[in-house]
Design a protein around this motif. Structure first.
Motif, mmCIF file in Angstrom:
data_model
loop_
_atom_site.group_PDB
_atom_site.id
_atom_site.type_symbol
_atom_site.label_atom_id
_atom_site.label_comp_id
_atom_site.label_asym_id
_atom_site.label_seq_id
_atom_site.Cartn_x
_atom_site.Cartn_y
_atom_site.Cartn_z
ATOM 1 N N ALA A 1 -44.450 -3.391 -33.019
ATOM 2 C CA ALA A 1 -43.622 -2.433 -33.756
ATOM 3 C C ALA A 1 -42.338 -2.055 -33.009
ATOM 4 N N ILE A 2 -42.231 -2.436 -31.725
ATOM 5 C CA ILE A 2 -41.048 -2.083 -30.947
ATOM 6 C C ILE A 2 -39.848 -2.882 -31.446
ATOM 7 N N GLY A 3 -38.780 -2.189 -31.812
ATOM 8 C CA GLY A 3 -37.582 -2.852 -32.300
ATOM 9 C C GLY A 3 -37.688 -3.353 -33.728
ATOM 10 N N ALA A 4 -38.805 -3.077 -34.392
ATOM 11 C CA ALA A 4 -39.001 -3.527 -35.770
ATOM 12 C C ALA A 4 -38.208 -2.648 -36.746
ATOM 13 N N PRO A 5 -37.996 -3.109 -37.978
ATOM 14 C CA PRO A 5 -37.267 -2.302 -38.963
ATOM 15 C C PRO A 5 -37.967 -0.990 -39.303
#
Length: 269
Positions: A186-190
């Protein structure tokens, strides 16, 4: 530090942390810190030892100036990393020096440090030990690389926590940690990980930790976190923000959500 009491009744502080990573230059960082101070000052419900705890983690070169900018405010200063040792380690910064600079919290074990800089569980454990010895509060980042069942994810995170604090005899250190639950996927995800998933992982992890200590560390969520998420995470103790909080208006919105949560007596159980 903020621990989640396993007994009924006591409310843990809602913790809102933010890291600038390496996004902001020196002067931009100073302007951002000054804005952060104003945003916090506009909210009298945030005060030292109060129901909402604020941690700001800028880049290394900014730490001394950040301490001066934030002096007298309830904002705690954090660092993005620390060394596992002392002495002849060119380019490193010791936990002891961070403490001298007025740093209270140090981020350890972030997924980027693990994947990009090869930091193993053994290195994370050494850094955690150094941070605790220097009187710093480790913000220990844990999280699964790929989406799993919540049960498996909680077990994975528990293993990371126990690895960081060492043998069973050192488990009294558990209550001195702050845990950043950051699923790597989930890191850097939209968008952040689904709230239902995060709540279940956080609750399972807390219960596993409660089997080992009476002072369970607070657990905050990070991974594309921003305004609107905190009200959905009833079983977490706060948020660890990144790029969305580099706009201080968004940071203020999250602080308002934290204050609103506390005004309604909401806290993880």
């Amino acid at each position: 530090m903020t621990t989640h009491k396993t007994t009924e009744g006591a409310l843990a502080a809602t913790c809102i942390g933010v890291s600038t990573k390496m996004y902001l230059g020196y002067n931009a960082s100073l302007r951002w810190l000054e804005q952060i101070r104003r945003v916090v000052a506009e909210r009298p419900g945030i005060y030292p030892g109060g129901p909402v705890r604020v941690i700001v983690i800028p880049s290394y070169p900014v730490l001394e100036s950040a301490g001066k900018i934030l002096a007298g405010s309830p904002v705690l200063l954090g660092a993005q990393n620390c060394s596992w040792g002392e002495g002849a380690l060119t380019g490193e910064v010791s936990a002891a020096m961070l403490a001298e600079l007025g740093v209270s919290v140090v981020e350890i074990g972030h997924a980027e440090r693990r994947s990009l800089f090869g930091e193993s569980d053994a290195v994370v454990a050494l850094k955690t030990k150094k941070a605790l010895a220097a009187g710093l509060e480790p913000l220990l980042c844990v999280g699964e690389s790929v989406r799993m069942t919540p049960r498996a994810a909680a077990g994975h995170c528990l293993a990371q926590v126990l690895s960081a604090i060492g043998p069973t005899g050192q488990q009294e250190s558990l209550g001195r940690l702050l845990l950043g639950y950051e699923p790597v996927w989930a890191i850097g995800a939209p968008a952040p990980a689904p709230a239902e998933y995060v709540n279940e992982v956080g609750d399972r992890l807390r219960r596993l930790l409660a089997e080992r200590t009476e002072e369970v560390p607070a657990i905050i969520y990070g991974g594309s976190a921003g305004p609107g998420l905190l009200p959905e995470l009833q079983l977490l103790d706060g948020l660890f923000l990144g790029r969305f909080a580099h706009d201080t208006k968004n940071f203020g919105l999250v602080l308002d959500e934290a204050l609103d949560r506390r005004s309604h007596g909401q806290a993880p159980r």
